[in-house]
Design a protein around this motif. Structure first.
Motif, PDB file in Angstrom:
ATOM      1  N   GLN A 201       0.852  -1.184   0.000  1.00 30.01           N
ATOM      2  CA  GLN A 201       0.000   0.000   0.000  1.00 30.01           C
ATOM      3  C   GLN A 201       0.893   1.242   0.000  1.00 30.01           C
ATOM      4  OE1 GLN A 201      -3.602  -0.237  -0.109  1.00 30.01           O
ATOM      5  NE2 GLN A 201      -2.811  -2.252  -0.681  1.00 30.01           N
ATOM      6  N   ILE A 202       0.731   2.068  -1.026  1.00 26.57           N
ATOM      7  CA  ILE A 202       1.543   3.274  -1.180  1.00 26.57           C
ATOM      8  C   ILE A 202       0.640   4.468  -0.886  1.00 26.57           C
ATOM      9  CG2 ILE A 202       2.994   4.602  -2.766  1.00 26.57           C
ATOM     10  CD1 ILE A 202       3.204   1.936  -4.408  1.00 26.57           C
ATOM     11  N   PHE A 203       0.958   5.201   0.180  1.00 23.64           N
ATOM     12  CA  PHE A 203       0.135   6.333   0.597  1.00 23.64           C
ATOM     13  C   PHE A 203       0.824   7.634   0.194  1.00 23.64           C
ATOM     14  CE2 PHE A 203      -0.919   2.860   3.481  1.00 23.64           C
ATOM     15  CZ  PHE A 203      -2.304   2.839   3.376  1.00 23.64           C
ATOM     16  N   LEU A 204       0.079   8.477  -0.509  1.00 26.69           N
ATOM     17  CA  LEU A 204       0.599   9.738  -1.011  1.00 26.69           C
ATOM     18  C   LEU A 204       0.009  10.903  -0.225  1.00 26.69           C
ATOM     19  CD1 LEU A 204       0.229   9.026  -4.839  1.00 26.69           C
ATOM     20  CD2 LEU A 204       2.164   8.499  -3.347  1.00 26.69           C
ATOM     21  N   SER A 205       0.616  12.064  -0.375  1.00 25.77           N
ATOM     22  CA  SER A 205       0.115  13.257   0.307  1.00 25.77           C
ATOM     23  C   SER A 205       0.500  14.501  -0.481  1.00 25.77           C
ATOM     24  CB  SER A 205       0.682  13.357   1.727  1.00 25.77           C
ATOM     25  OG  SER A 205       0.267  14.559   2.349  1.00 25.77           O
ATOM     26  N   ARG A 206      -0.397  15.476  -0.446  1.00 25.94           N
ATOM     27  CA  ARG A 206      -0.078  16.807  -0.980  1.00 25.94           C
ATOM     28  C   ARG A 206      -0.180  17.865   0.121  1.00 25.94           C
ATOM     29  NH1 ARG A 206       0.189  18.183  -6.113  1.00 25.94           N
ATOM     30  NH2 ARG A 206      -1.076  20.073  -5.860  1.00 25.94           N
ATOM     31  N   THR A 207      -0.552  17.422   1.335  1.00 18.79           N
ATOM     32  CA  THR A 207      -0.696  18.368   2.440  1.00 18.79           C
ATOM     33  C   THR A 207       0.455  18.283   3.433  1.00 18.79           C
ATOM     34  OG1 THR A 207      -1.979  16.771   3.727  1.00 18.79           O
ATOM     35  CG2 THR A 207      -3.212  18.254   2.292  1.00 18.79           C
ATOM     36  N   ALA A 208       1.303  17.274   3.326  1.00 20.72           N
ATOM     37  CA  ALA A 208       2.400  17.096   4.283  1.00 20.72           C
ATOM     38  C   ALA A 208       3.401  18.239   4.172  1.00 20.72           C
ATOM     39  CB  ALA A 208       3.111  15.767   4.032  1.00 20.72           C
ATOM     40  N   PRO A 209       3.925  18.733   5.305  1.00 15.88           N
ATOM     41  CA  PRO A 209       4.965  19.771   5.250  1.00 15.88           C
ATOM     42  C   PRO A 209       6.177  19.317   4.434  1.00 15.88           C
ATOM     43  CG  PRO A 209       4.140  19.538   7.492  1.00 15.88           C
ATOM     44  CD  PRO A 209       3.550  18.422   6.691  1.00 15.88           C
ATOM     45  N   GLU A 210       6.467  18.002   4.483  1.00 14.25           N
ATOM     46  CA  GLU A 210       7.623  17.480   3.744  1.00 14.25           C
ATOM     47  C   GLU A 210       7.452  17.643   2.240  1.00 14.25           C
ATOM     48  OE1 GLU A 210       7.168  15.358   7.648  1.00 14.25           O
ATOM     49  OE2 GLU A 210       5.852  15.783   5.942  1.00 14.25           O
ATOM     50  N   PHE A 211       6.201  17.694   1.755  1.00 15.95           N
ATOM     51  CA  PHE A 211       5.959  17.888   0.326  1.00 15.95           C
ATOM     52  C   PHE A 211       6.479  19.252  -0.106  1.00 15.95           C
ATOM     53  CE2 PHE A 211       2.644  18.789  -3.128  1.00 15.95           C
ATOM     54  CZ  PHE A 211       3.390  18.149  -4.109  1.00 15.95           C
ATOM     55  N   MET A 212       6.198  20.264   0.724  1.00 17.35           N
ATOM     56  CA  MET A 212       6.695  21.601   0.403  1.00 17.35           C
ATOM     57  C   MET A 212       8.224  21.634   0.440  1.00 17.35           C
ATOM     58  SD  MET A 212       5.872  25.253   2.231  1.00 17.35           S
ATOM     59  CE  MET A 212       4.268  25.389   1.462  1.00 17.35           C
ATOM     60  N   SER A 213       8.809  20.983   1.448  1.00 19.43           N
ATOM     61  CA  SER A 213      10.275  20.943   1.535  1.00 19.43           C
ATOM     62  C   SER A 213      10.871  20.306   0.286  1.00 19.43           C
ATOM     63  CB  SER A 213      10.704  20.142   2.772  1.00 19.43           C
ATOM     64  OG  SER A 213      10.241  20.756   3.959  1.00 19.43           O
ATOM     65  N   ALA A 214      10.257  19.195  -0.170  1.00 25.68           N
ATOM     66  CA  ALA A 214      10.777  18.504  -1.352  1.00 25.68           C
ATOM     67  C   ALA A 214      10.627  19.362  -2.605  1.00 25.68           C
ATOM     68  CB  ALA A 214      10.052  17.172  -1.529  1.00 25.68           C
ATOM     69  N   LEU A 215       9.535  20.123  -2.698  1.00 26.52           N
ATOM     70  CA  LEU A 215       9.346  21.006  -3.854  1.00 26.52           C
ATOM     71  C   LEU A 215      10.415  22.091  -3.886  1.00 26.52           C
ATOM     72  CD1 LEU A 215       5.453  21.428  -3.871  1.00 26.52           C
ATOM     73  CD2 LEU A 215       6.843  20.208  -5.559  1.00 26.52           C
ATOM     74  N   PHE A 216      10.695  22.690  -2.720  1.00 23.34           N
ATOM     75  CA  PHE A 216      11.750  23.713  -2.668  1.00 23.34           C
ATOM     76  C   PHE A 216      13.108  23.099  -3.004  1.00 23.34           C
ATOM     77  CE2 PHE A 216       8.883  26.650  -0.453  1.00 23.34           C
ATOM     78  CZ  PHE A 216       9.301  27.852  -0.994  1.00 23.34           C
ATOM     79  N   LYS A 217      13.325  21.861  -2.587  1.00 18.59           N
ATOM     80  CA  LYS A 217      14.596  21.200  -2.897  1.00 18.59           C
ATOM     81  C   LYS A 217      14.757  21.027  -4.404  1.00 18.59           C
ATOM     82  CE  LYS A 217      17.370  17.213  -1.475  1.00 18.59           C
ATOM     83  NZ  LYS A 217      17.394  15.979  -0.643  1.00 18.59           N
ATOM     84  N   MET A 218      13.635  20.816  -5.105  1.00 17.76           N
ATOM     85  CA  MET A 218      13.681  20.675  -6.558  1.00 17.76           C
ATOM     86  C   MET A 218      13.898  22.010  -7.250  1.00 17.76           C
ATOM     87  SD  MET A 218      10.528  17.986  -7.087  1.00 17.76           S
ATOM     88  CE  MET A 218      10.606  18.080  -8.870  1.00 17.76           C
ATOM     89  N   GLU A 219      13.360  23.079  -6.675  1.00 13.28           N
ATOM     90  CA  GLU A 219      13.405  24.395  -7.329  1.00 13.28           C
ATOM     91  C   GLU A 219      14.636  25.212  -6.953  1.00 13.28           C
ATOM     92  OE1 GLU A 219      11.419  25.435  -9.628  1.00 13.28           O
ATOM     93  OE2 GLU A 219       9.996  23.762  -9.537  1.00 13.28           O
ATOM     94  N   VAL A 220      15.215  24.941  -5.775  1.00 12.50           N
ATOM     95  CA  VAL A 220      16.333  25.759  -5.284  1.00 12.50           C
ATOM     96  C   VAL A 220      17.598  24.894  -5.238  1.00 12.50           C
ATOM     97  CG1 VAL A 220      17.164  27.236  -3.416  1.00 12.50           C
ATOM     98  CG2 VAL A 220      14.696  27.074  -3.878  1.00 12.50           C
ATOM     99  N   PRO A 221      18.527  25.092  -6.161  1.00 10.54           N
ATOM    100  CA  PRO A 221      19.740  24.267  -6.197  1.00 10.54           C
ATOM    101  C   PRO A 221      20.550  24.326  -4.900  1.00 10.54           C
ATOM    102  CG  PRO A 221      19.519  25.574  -8.211  1.00 10.54           C
ATOM    103  CD  PRO A 221      18.485  26.055  -7.276  1.00 10.54           C
ATOM    104  N   GLU A 222      20.546  25.491  -4.230  1.00 10.76           N
ATOM    105  CA  GLU A 222      21.323  25.643  -3.002  1.00 10.76           C
ATOM    106  C   GLU A 222      20.820  24.705  -1.895  1.00 10.76           C
ATOM    107  OE1 GLU A 222      21.600  29.557  -5.217  1.00 10.76           O
ATOM    108  OE2 GLU A 222      20.071  28.061  -4.768  1.00 10.76           O
ATOM    109  N   ILE A 223      19.501  24.417  -1.896  1.00 10.43           N
ATOM    110  CA  ILE A 223      18.953  23.481  -0.911  1.00 10.43           C
ATOM    111  C   ILE A 223      19.386  22.065  -1.268  1.00 10.43           C
ATOM    112  CG2 ILE A 223      16.834  22.494   0.059  1.00 10.43           C
ATOM    113  CD1 ILE A 223      15.505  25.193  -0.295  1.00 10.43           C
ATOM    114  N   TYR A 224      19.313  21.720  -2.535  1.00  8.13           N
ATOM    115  CA  TYR A 224      19.727  20.385  -2.990  1.00  8.13           C
ATOM    116  C   TYR A 224      21.197  20.133  -2.675  1.00  8.13           C
ATOM    117  CZ  TYR A 224      20.622  16.470  -6.124  1.00  8.13           C
ATOM    118  OH  TYR A 224      21.000  15.243  -6.635  1.00  8.13           O
ATOM    119  N   GLU A 225      22.024  21.178  -2.806  1.00  4.36           N
ATOM    120  CA  GLU A 225      23.463  21.032  -2.571  1.00  4.36           C
ATOM    121  C   GLU A 225      23.831  21.105  -1.099  1.00  4.36           C
ATOM    122  OE1 GLU A 225      25.054  24.141  -4.932  1.00  4.36           O
ATOM    123  OE2 GLU A 225      24.493  23.208  -6.856  1.00  4.36           O
TER     124      GLU A 225
END
Length: 540
Positions: A201-225
């Motif tokens: 069972q794979i549970f997804l979320s669009r409301t989790a705070p971690e979703f926002m963190s992961a989106l910023f990690k994708m958009e901001v190279p400095e966070i990824y690095e």
């Protein structure tokens, strides 16, 4: 259907076709075929026989063998699958217990029922292998973002296609005003992957705070690095969010890097979250400073932090109160989630009234207990004295700085304070004894008469009773229930007892009673201190 040379290769071709379709190892399909053929053979030769099938991985030839195991004579139960040492001598030269004798048997004809049963076995094995593959593929992807395609909606939950299977986006994990139709593409955060009887069972979320963190990690190279780190995120999904960031490079502004040129980076995240407004806040180790940042755009006049209670008082100008609280309390609620502190917001006028009430209350205390006039009592309060203990036991020089107070006056003040405290202590001990408090508790060092009275009122009347108390039962604390922090009142909390003080007192009582070996306690404390020092060195 007979297993003949004409269809031997078809077995392998079928296994490879199924494996390609289901994206699993062809060997697993062949093993499933072997098991299904073995079951069919048992139905032909007898269920008690140990019939095994082996399919050659190159030629596809299926070999049927009967297996018999040598056992002790008194342990012989299944005459079709077992035999004694004496019986085995006609097949083996020097048989012994545990030896296995195999002989090939003719292939079987698969009738309609046997063929259907074999098919069910193969399908079951293939499904199990497919589920295992899905779980292995997704278990390490928890905590990442995945692109999916909406398949259908069930009771408000979205079932989506994630390529190698299905995942579920539950109703409470969707952003409120979002709606999707079959075929829509959707980006989600993999919150959890569980192995269950019905499959992974794979549970997804669009409301989790971690979703926002992961989106910023994708958009901001400095966070990824790793140059910029997201320290905390608080969300009111679909409406507003606050994210705290820190830069480990002094030349890079963490807020500016997350916002991007003309807001391009943060806008990409906002668009993905259906217009959710995002406040990007600089992280600060100093909690009051961080809170001031977190309450933006409101201006804060004063901050008072109570670290023991994990509460913080914030004073704002009258015109800033509604801005600090936010619509339906949203701004202060998100700031509280971000700082993990309970926040009390008051206006300057409310704080002034509270301070005036405290001033009047302390003034009255000194007037009533020390037999002072109002002016003199106000002088004591203005100099910072808050209770009788401070007056009674403070260094006399601190009283002499008050206008009109000489050594005789200071001595008289302290004598009156001590007399009153002694009377209070005697009365408290008398009440405690009336409640049944025993001398073992009364004579225990570290407890004041008022504490002993409070303990006795709560049923703690002996040193044994006290030694069984938990630290939070004495000092109080906070418990998180259903996401809400609930206050646990402590028996000695009104006396400003900390958790550490409560721990020390309880442990001292246990040592005094012989429940704890003081040498072992000393060793444990030394090991704990060494562990803390090692952890600090590792962090450094």
């Amino acid at each position: 259907m007979a297993i003949t040379s004409a269809n031997q290769l078809e077995l392998l071709q079928t296994a490879e076709a199924v494996a390609r379709e289901k994206m699993i190892d062809p060997g697993l399909v062949v093993e499933a075929m072997e098991e299904s053929l073995a079951r069919a053979a048992k139905s032909r030769y007898g269920a008690e026989m140990d019939i095994r099938v082996s399919i050659d991985r190159k030629t596809g030839r299926a070999t049927f063998t009967r297996v018999r195991t040598v056992v002790e004579e008194d342990e012989l139960e299944n005459y079709q699958a077992e035999m004694t040492v004496e019986q085995a001598k006609q097949y083996l030269s020097e048989p012994k217990v545990g030896d296995v004798y195999t002989e090939e048997v003719p292939p079987v004809e698969l009738g309609r029922i046997a063929a259907q049963s074999a098919k069910q076995v193969i399908l079951q094995k293939v499904r199990e292998a497919e589920r295992d593959r899905q779980y292995e593929e997704f278990k390490d992807r928890a905590g990442t973002i995945i692109n999916a395609v909406v398949k259908r909606e069930e009771y408000g939950n979205l079932i989506v296609d994630v390529g190698a299977g299905e995942a579920i986006l539950r109703r409470n994990d969707k952003i409120g005003r979002e709606s999707y139709r079959p075929g829509d593409r959707i980006r989600c955060y993999i919150k959890d992957v569980r192995r269950e009887v019905r499959g992974p069972q794979i549970f997804l979320s669009r409301t989790a705070p971690e979703f926002m963190s992961a989106l910023f990690k994708m958009e901001v190279p400095e966070i990824y690095e790793g140059i910029i780190e997201i320290k905390a995120v608080a969300r009111d999904p679909g409406s507003r969010a606050k994210i705290a960031v820190i830069s480990y490079d002094n030349s890079i502004d963490p807020v500016g890097a997350c916002v991007g040129m003309r807001g391009s980076r943060v806008q990409a995240v906002v668009n993905e979250l259906q217009g959710e407004k995002i406040d990007i806040i600089p992280w600060n180790e100093d909690l009051p400073t961080f809170l001031v940042n977190a309450l933006q755009p409101a201006e804060v006049t004063k901050v008072v932090l109570d670290e023991d209670a994990e509460r913080i008082e914030v004073v704002v100008p009258e015109e800033q109160l509604s801005l600090a609280i936010g619509r339906r309390g949203q701004n202060v609620r998100l700031a509280s989630q971000l700082t993990r502190l309970d926040i009390d917001i008051m206006t300057e006028e409310e704080e002034s009234k509270r301070r005036q009430a405290e001033f009047e209350e302390r003034t009255k205390l000194f007037m009533d207990t020390l037999d002072l006039d109002e002016f003199f009592a106000q002088l004591l309060v203005a100099e910072g004295f808050t209770n009788l203990e401070e007056v009674a036991y403070v260094d006399q020089d601190e009283l002499l700085v008050i206008d009109g107070v000489d050594e005789d006056t200071a001595g008289e003040l302290q004598a009156r304070a001590r007399d009153h405290l002694e009377a209070l202590n005697k009365a408290a001990l008398d009440r405690a004894r009336e409640l049944g408090a025993e001398e073992s508790l009364i004579s225990f060092p570290g407890l004041s008469p008022q504490m002993i009275e409070a303990l006795a009122k709560d049923g703690v009347k002996t040193l044994e009773d006290f030694a069984t108390c938990a630290d939070w039962e004495l000092a109080g604390g906070w418990t998180t229930m259903n996401g809400e922090r609930v206050k646990d009142d402590g028996i000695l909390e009104p006396f400003d007892m900390s958790l550490e003080e409560a721990q020390n007192l309880v442990m001292t009582a246990r040592v005094a009673l012989g429940w704890v070996d003081p040498d072992e306690l000393a060793r444990a404390e030394a090991e704990a201190a060494e562990g803390d020092a090692a952890a600090q060195e590792a962090e450094a």
